[in-house]
Design a protein around this motif. Structure first.
Motif, PDB file in Angstrom:
ATOM      1  N   HIS A  40      -1.165   0.756  10.437  1.00  0.00           N
ATOM      2  CA  HIS A  40      -0.214  -0.204   9.918  1.00  0.00           C
ATOM      3  C   HIS A  40       0.194   0.135   8.432  1.00  0.00           C
ATOM      4  O   HIS A  40       0.779  -0.512   7.917  1.00  0.00           O
ATOM      5  CB  HIS A  40      -1.309  -1.573   9.784  1.00  0.00           C
ATOM      6  N   LEU A  41      -0.174   1.588   8.128  1.00  0.00           N
ATOM      7  CA  LEU A  41       0.157   1.999   6.791  1.00  0.00           C
ATOM      8  C   LEU A  41       1.465   2.880   6.864  1.00  0.00           C
ATOM      9  O   LEU A  41       1.353   3.642   6.236  1.00  0.00           O
ATOM     10  CB  LEU A  41      -0.881   2.642   6.231  1.00  0.00           C
TER      11      LEU A  41
ATOM     12  N   VAL B  66      -5.069   3.652  10.395  1.00  0.00           N
ATOM     13  CA  VAL B  66      -4.182   3.552   9.545  1.00  0.00           C
ATOM     14  C   VAL B  66      -2.834   3.198  10.079  1.00  0.00           C
ATOM     15  O   VAL B  66      -1.851   3.698   9.622  1.00  0.00           O
ATOM     16  CB  VAL B  66      -4.224   4.438   8.384  1.00  0.00           C
TER      17      VAL B  66
ATOM     18  N   LYS C  20      -4.369   2.164  -4.702  1.00  0.00           N
ATOM     19  CA  LYS C  20      -4.158   2.499  -3.322  1.00  0.00           C
ATOM     20  C   LYS C  20      -3.446   3.665  -3.348  1.00  0.00           C
ATOM     21  O   LYS C  20      -2.033   3.813  -3.204  1.00  0.00           O
ATOM     22  CB  LYS C  20      -3.402   1.429  -2.456  1.00  0.00           C
TER      23      LYS C  20
ATOM     24  N   ARG D 267      -4.591   7.755   1.855  1.00  0.00           N
ATOM     25  CA  ARG D 267      -3.718   7.653   3.126  1.00  0.00           C
ATOM     26  C   ARG D 267      -3.591   8.958   3.953  1.00  0.00           C
ATOM     27  O   ARG D 267      -3.385   8.754   5.307  1.00  0.00           O
ATOM     28  CB  ARG D 267      -2.611   6.775   2.915  1.00  0.00           C
TER      29      ARG D 267
ATOM     30  N   SER E 242       0.797  -1.010  -0.066  1.00  0.00           N
ATOM     31  CA  SER E 242      -0.080   0.019  -0.065  1.00  0.00           C
ATOM     32  C   SER E 242       0.906   0.980   0.025  1.00  0.00           C
ATOM     33  O   SER E 242       1.975   1.278   0.486  1.00  0.00           O
ATOM     34  CB  SER E 242      -0.792  -0.028   1.237  1.00  0.00           C
TER      35      SER E 242
ATOM     36  N   ASP F 180     -10.313   0.782  -3.327  1.00  0.00           N
ATOM     37  CA  ASP F 180      -9.182   0.956  -2.480  1.00  0.00           C
ATOM     38  C   ASP F 180      -9.604   0.057  -1.113  1.00  0.00           C
ATOM     39  O   ASP F 180     -10.346   0.283  -0.260  1.00  0.00           O
ATOM     40  CB  ASP F 180      -8.931   2.091  -1.913  1.00  0.00           C
ATOM     41  N   SER F 181      -8.864  -1.313  -1.200  1.00  0.00           N
ATOM     42  CA  SER F 181      -9.297  -2.453  -0.007  1.00  0.00           C
ATOM     43  C   SER F 181      -9.134  -1.864   1.384  1.00  0.00           C
ATOM     44  O   SER F 181      -9.842  -2.437   2.099  1.00  0.00           O
ATOM     45  CB  SER F 181      -8.841  -3.809  -0.486  1.00  0.00           C
ATOM     46  N   ASP F 182      -7.956  -0.628   1.357  1.00  0.00           N
ATOM     47  CA  ASP F 182      -7.757  -0.268   2.798  1.00  0.00           C
ATOM     48  C   ASP F 182      -8.846   0.432   3.284  1.00  0.00           C
ATOM     49  O   ASP F 182      -9.010   0.733   4.754  1.00  0.00           O
ATOM     50  CB  ASP F 182      -6.593   0.415   2.539  1.00  0.00           C
TER      51      ASP F 182
ATOM     52  N   GLN G 238     -14.417   1.607   5.393  1.00  0.00           N
ATOM     53  CA  GLN G 238     -14.409   2.208   6.467  1.00  0.00           C
ATOM     54  C   GLN G 238     -15.531   3.358   6.889  1.00  0.00           C
ATOM     55  O   GLN G 238     -15.913   4.159   5.754  1.00  0.00           O
ATOM     56  CB  GLN G 238     -13.213   3.355   6.537  1.00  0.00           C
TER      57      GLN G 238
ATOM     58  N   GLN H  35       5.522  -0.477   5.213  1.00  0.00           N
ATOM     59  CA  GLN H  35       5.465  -0.951   3.701  1.00  0.00           C
ATOM     60  C   GLN H  35       6.629  -1.222   3.368  1.00  0.00           C
ATOM     61  O   GLN H  35       6.747  -2.172   2.489  1.00  0.00           O
ATOM     62  CB  GLN H  35       4.557   0.242   3.129  1.00  0.00           C
TER      63      GLN H  35
END
Length: 373
Positions: free
Chosen positions: A359-360, A357, A295, A300, A174, A315-317, A321, A365
């Motif tokens: 983890h982003l 977010v 993405k 983000r 991502s 956008d799967s992230d 949401q 990454q």
């Protein structure tokens, strides 16, 4: 690991691309890797130079020949990698595949140096249709040589779901976030009207951002007698051609006082416009360049700031949401009343949006890339 981060252009303070690359470099270093940065730029005297960490490794001179030479001669990069025992070259694709770039990576492969190429947008062919002739010609050369170039890579880094690009395997990650550079969103009180809604769209504006859909939607909203004041703030560079199109829409609906063009902003000036805004505009027309899933960095960054936003791609992230509003991937005007209803029904705290977010981060990454090598 000793890594050379290679880009084919320089860095600009207000450029989102530059900020992204610097954040990626920071992420690699946070994971304990030794990272050197190679880029091309103009020296103070106008000479065309290639640099590593601010030091000239090749001065191509001035004039037309120097302009050509910097696109043809990459021996200095190869020599630097040998002399400094570089183990991996991470290169950002600039849609500039050529026999000369291929020669560089063929030599690196022969020297046992790994290489990965990041393709920031894929597929990107559709983006060239609206660009000037110069770029369309360069794109033709890129299409001729990009598969061969990819064959000398160990992998292609992509922000899409593609398992292969240009015949090479992909590492799918991502777009990341540099949390240190993005302050948490704290909307300031709106003093001139307590119910005013301010929208913000930040981009180097291109057709695939679809900001014209917002302008048309805004015009139709007011044409229907929209009572709540809504203002659209556009932050970033806008070409003359796109500005002409935007002005035509604005004049058609007489919404001159409802749209603000700020130009390029960064730092505190950008933060001030965010503080005034309650809702952000992502990409609304990726379908124009043939992209369904992507993405984007902007989604983000909005989430990291803690501001709700809208976009039209997959956008799967973010698709599920609660602070995201999905727009249809078509040419319909954006429904401003739908945004107003959405904000009246959703009241996520900025800190909670930001936490979603965690983890982003670019640190996480970029380490994924190295783990998969």
């Amino acid at each position: 690991m000793r890594i050379l981060f290679l880009t084919y252009h320089g860095f600009e303070e207000a450029s989102g691309i530059s900020k992204k690359m610097l954040a990626q470099i920071k992420g690699l270093r946070q994971n304990g890797h030794e990272v050197h940065v190679c880029y091309y730029d103009l020296a103070a005297d106008g000479s065309r130079c290639r640099y590593v960490d601010g030091k000239v490794i090749c001065n191509y001179g001035k004039g037309r020949w120097a302009t050509l030479l910097q696109r043809m001669d990459y021996r200095c990069v190869n020599d630097y990698c040998r002399e400094h025992q570089i183990e991996l070259v991470y290169v950002r694709c600039f849609m500039n595949a050529s026999p000369f770039v291929i020669r560089l990576f063929k030599r690196l492969q022969k020297d046992g140096i790994k290489a990965v190429m990041e393709v920031p947008t894929y597929p990107y062919d559709g983006e060239f249709a609206s660009l000037p002739l110069k770029y369309r010609v360069e794109h033709i050369f890129d299409k001729l040589f990009r598969n061969k170039l990819a064959s000398y890579m160990d992998a292609i880094v992509t922000f899409s779901d593609e398992q292969q690009i240009f015949g090479q395997r992909t590492i799918r990650i991502s777009n990341g976030v540099d949390f240190d550079s993005l302050p948490l969103h704290h909307p300031s009180p709106i003093t001139h009207h307590p119910t005013a809604l301010h929208l913000i769209g930040v981009a180097e504006v291109h057709p695939w951002h679809g900001f014209d859909r917002v302008l048309t939607g805004l015009g139709e909203y007011y044409q229907r007698g929209g009572e709540q004041p809504v203002v659209f703030h556009i932050v970033g560079g806008v070409s003359d051609a796109m500005m002409h199109d935007f002005r035509s829409i604005i004049e058609q609906y007489h919404i001159e006082d409802k749209v603000v063009f700020h130009g390029k902003l960064f730092g505190e000036q950008l933060d001030e416009v965010f503080a005034q805004s309650q809702f952000a505009i992502g990409s609304l027309a990726r379908h124009r360049s043939g992209i369904t899933r992507i993405k984007t960095l902007k989604n983000r960054e909005y989430a990291a700031r803690g501001i709700p936003f809208i976009y039209s791609e997959e956008d799967s992230d973010f698709d599920q949401q609660p602070y995201v509003l999905k727009a249809p991937a078509d040419e319909s005007p954006i429904d401003i009343e739908r945004i107003i209803r959405f904000l009246s029904e959703h009241h996520e705290e900025p800190a909670d949006i930001r936490k979603s977010v965690d983890h982003l981060s670019w640190r996480a990454q970029m380490q994924q890339v190295l783990d998969q090598l």
